[in-house]
Design an enzyme around this catalytic site. Structure first.
Site, PDB file in Angstrom:
ATOM      1  N   LYS A  99       1.178  -1.250  -0.160  1.00  0.00           N
ATOM      2  CA  LYS A  99       0.080  -0.123  -0.425  1.00  0.00           C
ATOM      3  C   LYS A  99       0.680   1.287  -0.193  1.00  0.00           C
ATOM      4  O   LYS A  99       1.952   1.367   0.343  1.00  0.00           O
ATOM      5  CB  LYS A  99      -0.422   0.443   1.065  1.00  0.00           C
ATOM      6  CG  LYS A  99      -1.742  -0.655   1.386  1.00  0.00           C
ATOM      7  CD  LYS A  99      -2.489  -0.748   2.514  1.00  0.00           C
ATOM      8  CE  LYS A  99      -3.602  -1.985   2.583  1.00  0.00           C
ATOM      9  NZ  LYS A  99      -5.054  -1.739   2.301  1.00  0.00           N
ATOM     10  N   ARG A 137      -9.703 -12.258   2.824  1.00  0.00           N
ATOM     11  CA  ARG A 137     -10.842 -13.307   2.062  1.00  0.00           C
ATOM     12  C   ARG A 137      -9.833 -14.053   2.149  1.00  0.00           C
ATOM     13  O   ARG A 137     -10.660 -15.681   2.632  1.00  0.00           O
ATOM     14  CB  ARG A 137     -11.018 -12.743   1.045  1.00  0.00           C
ATOM     15  CG  ARG A 137      -9.920 -12.899   0.001  1.00  0.00           C
ATOM     16  CD  ARG A 137     -10.179 -12.376  -1.973  1.00  0.00           C
ATOM     17  NE  ARG A 137     -10.639 -10.675  -1.380  1.00  0.00           N
ATOM     18  CZ  ARG A 137     -10.932 -10.036  -2.161  1.00  0.00           C
ATOM     19  NH1 ARG A 137     -10.920 -10.312  -3.181  1.00  0.00           N
ATOM     20  NH2 ARG A 137     -11.331  -8.630  -2.153  1.00  0.00           N
TER      21      ARG A 137
HETATM   22  N1  BES Z   1      -7.715  -4.067   4.590  1.00  0.00           N
HETATM   23  C1  BES Z   1      -7.830  -3.410   3.548  1.00  0.00           C
HETATM   24  C2  BES Z   1      -9.370  -2.961   3.140  1.00  0.00           C
HETATM   25  C3  BES Z   1      -9.760  -2.356   3.848  1.00  0.00           C
HETATM   26  C4  BES Z   1      -9.894  -0.468   3.783  1.00  0.00           C
HETATM   27  C5  BES Z   1      -9.995  -1.788   5.495  1.00  0.00           C
HETATM   28  C6  BES Z   1      -9.704   0.664   3.450  1.00  0.00           C
HETATM   29  C7  BES Z   1     -10.269  -0.267   6.069  1.00  0.00           C
HETATM   30  C8  BES Z   1     -10.135   0.669   5.622  1.00  0.00           C
HETATM   31  C9  BES Z   1      -7.987  -4.493   3.019  1.00  0.00           C
HETATM   32  O1  BES Z   1      -7.479  -5.823   2.407  1.00  0.00           O
HETATM   33  C10 BES Z   1      -7.759  -4.595   1.345  1.00  0.00           C
HETATM   34  O2  BES Z   1      -6.726  -3.851   1.240  1.00  0.00           O
HETATM   35  N2  BES Z   1      -8.263  -4.716   0.302  1.00  0.00           N
HETATM   36  C11 BES Z   1      -7.881  -3.905  -0.743  1.00  0.00           C
HETATM   37  C12 BES Z   1      -8.343  -5.222  -1.782  1.00  0.00           C
HETATM   38  C13 BES Z   1      -8.253  -5.103  -3.278  1.00  0.00           C
HETATM   39  C14 BES Z   1      -7.087  -5.672  -3.484  1.00  0.00           C
HETATM   40  C15 BES Z   1      -9.261  -6.411  -4.118  1.00  0.00           C
HETATM   41  C16 BES Z   1      -8.976  -2.332  -1.080  1.00  0.00           C
HETATM   42  O3  BES Z   1     -10.162  -2.178  -0.624  1.00  0.00           O
HETATM   43  O4  BES Z   1      -8.052  -1.818  -1.710  1.00  0.00           O
HETATM   44 MN    MN Z   2      -5.029  -6.018   2.299  1.00  0.00          MN
END
Ligand code: BES
Ligand code: MN
Ligand code: ZN
Length: 507
Positions: free
Chosen positions: A278, A352
């Site tokens: 990220k 997931r």
């Molecule tokens: N933990 C994140 C989701 C999240 C985003 C939680 C903002 C709290 C606040 C999750 O693991 C993630 O990174 N999701 C990605 C999914 C994508 C890679 C399919 C996302 O939301 O961008």
């Molecule tokens: Mn994630």
């Protein structure tokens, strides 16, 4: 320690440092809400000009502190606006308004040893909302603050006509148990990820279970056991971290129970995104990524403390999603618990993967109702913002049941679909494995994730999936009874759901 007592009595005569009343706004100006009658009569005709000179209209969240100059026995009167008087026409809206107003009051009072709440408290739901709102509103995460502790009120008195009823006392007890659980969930979410990696989180759950009712059993699988038993999702996500993963199972099995509620919560103690790393802004609040696990675990503690006659088994897969020379790569295939293979496309869609393992394990214990809670997708926040959680499921009755429980305790849930194209994508995108982990298309990420989870829920098990990515962590300022940081969202909904299951079983 702050103690709470429920008492019948006059808001004008109660001996306390500050009296709190609610005020609604009407076309004719501000009007005191039920609970404030004695204050209104003590001020008599002086009240309307007093509110007018304060410019107080009764708008939601508006507060004013008024020295009472002996008009009341208490030296200070705290007015909290709850908005349009219409809210009083609907029981649920009144309860929500009371919870919120009590939270605002808790954040406003300072340096008061005792507080009396003269808010609407005509039935058990309103009594509960007052106590819960105040206890949640005054929450502060101070574990890392040096310097003297902030003053907190020693005594909170809730004034209520039903103070001497059994139902009133039970409502207060429920409020205190539930708010204590919400506070525990918030503490876990707010604890820096360096201090709450999977082993420490598992230890904290053990300690919490021991400290509470003595009615809970904790089982912890360590990395070696997880590998041996084939938990490929949890191992695959955790392998990039120096901190090993865990699977915590918390169970409560009261003798009188016939229904079995099974809970699963995402416990990513930090989500760096893994090799799909990220941005620094994107990972700033990612200590919150175990908010689902915190919620299901804390709710289970509360259910046991309340002694609800419903069996509960709770699974919390815990891992830290980090990068290393051995982190899971895009294109890797993981074999999940139960044997399904998954092609990893995006190591940042890690939730997931750990949930898939846990859902299969959850299916083995015979759920009457299965609910998972996860900070799963940014797409859920894009769709619904930060105050409404997303709920998914194929079983409309199960989804409706969870939504209704949430509505009764002031937690908004909005259903999003698992539309028919999503399972097709999940099952056909990968050329080499059974399932594809992540949506190749840009939009609909929350739906795809839900469809992916559905693959691991046994046929015929009523299931609901809650995506709390938007609601689990408040990145902005406090509002109502919700502080900045971990919110503890879903705890109250799950306890309410268990309460309802227990009642349904009795009849
Ligand atoms: N933990 C994140 C989701 C999240 C985003 C939680 C903002 C709290 C606040 C999750 O693991 C993630 O990174 N999701 C990605 C999914 C994508 C890679 C399919 C996302 O939301 O961008
Ligand atoms: Mn994630
Ligand atoms: Zn995550």
């Amino acid at each position: 320690m702050t103690s709470y007592t429920l008492r019948k009595g006059s808001s004008a005569k109660v001996r306390t440092d500050v009296v709190v009343i609610a005020v609604t706004s009407t076309a004719q100006g501000p009007v005191l809400a039920p609970g404030g009658e004695a204050v209104a009569s003590a001020y008599g005709r002086a009240l309307t000009p007093l509110l007018a000179s304060l410019g107080f209209t009764g708008t939601r969240d508006e507060v004013a502190q008024v020295p009472t100059a002996k008009t009341l026995r208490a030296p200070l009167l705290l007015l909290v606006g709850i908005g349009s008087a219409d809210v009083l026409g609907d029981a649920t809206r009144t309860t929500d308004a009371v919870r919120r107003a009590a939270g605002v009051a808790a954040r406003t009072v300072s340096n008061s040893a005792s507080v009396a709440l003269a808010l609407p408290a005509r039935d058990p739901a309103e009594v509960r909302a007052g106590a819960e709102g105040f206890e949640l509103g005054r929450y502060a995460f101070t574990a890392y603050k040096s310097g003297p502790a902030k003053d907190e009120p020693g005594e909170v008195v809730l004034l209520s006509e039903i103070a001497r009823s059994k139902a009133g006392a039970a409502a207060l007890e429920t409020a205190l148990v539930v708010s204590s659980a919400v506070r525990t969930a918030r503490d876990w979410v707010n604890t820096p990820a360096a201090d709450l990696a999977p082993p420490a989180f598992a230890d904290a759950v053990r300690a919490q279970a021991k400290a509470s009712s003595g009615k809970l059993r904790v089982e912890v699988l360590d990395e070696e056991q997880l590998r041996e038993r084939g938990f490929g999702g949890i191992i695959g996500v955790g392998r990039g971290s120096a901190q090993p993963p865990r699977l915590v199972t918390l169970s409560y099995r009261p003798r009188r129970a016939t229904r079995h509620l099974v809970l699963v919560g995402k416990g990513i103690t930090f989500d760096s995104g893994g090799l799909a790393i990220k941005t620094q802004l994107g990972m700033r609040t990612m200590k919150c990524d175990m908010g689902g696990a915190a919620a299901v675990l804390a709710a289970t503690v509360a259910i046991a403390e309340l002694g609800l006659p419903v069996r509960v088994t709770t699974f919390a897969p815990m891992a830290e999603n980090m990068i290393s020379g051995d982190a899971t790569r895009p294109g890797d295939v993981l074999t999940m618990y139960g044997g399904t293979t998954v092609e990893v496309l995006n190591p940042d869609a890690e939730g997931r993967l750990v949930l898939a393992d846990a859902l299969v394990a959850a299916g083995e214990v015979g759920p009457d109702l299965l609910v998972d809670v996860a900070t799963l997708t940014g797409a859920a926040e894009t769709a619904l913002g930060d105050r409404v959680s997303a709920i998914f499921g194929h079983d409309d009755a199960a989804v409706a049941r969870v939504r209704a429980a949430g509505a009764r305790v002031g937690e908004a849930l909005w259903q999003l679909p698992i539309s028919e194209e999503m399972p097709v994508k999940v099952r056909t995108y990968s050329k080499i494995a059974d399932l594809m982990q992540h949506n190749v298309d840009v939009y609909g990420g929350a739906l795809y994730a839900a469809a992916f989870l559905a693959e691991f829920v046994p046929d015929g098990v009523p299931w609901a999936h809650l995506d709390i990515a938007g609601t689990g962590f408040n990145r902005r300022g406090a509002y109502g009874h919700v502080p900045s940081g971990g919110t503890g969202v879903s705890v109250a909904t799950l306890v309410e759901l268990a309460t309802e299951l227990a009642e349904a079983q009795d009849s």
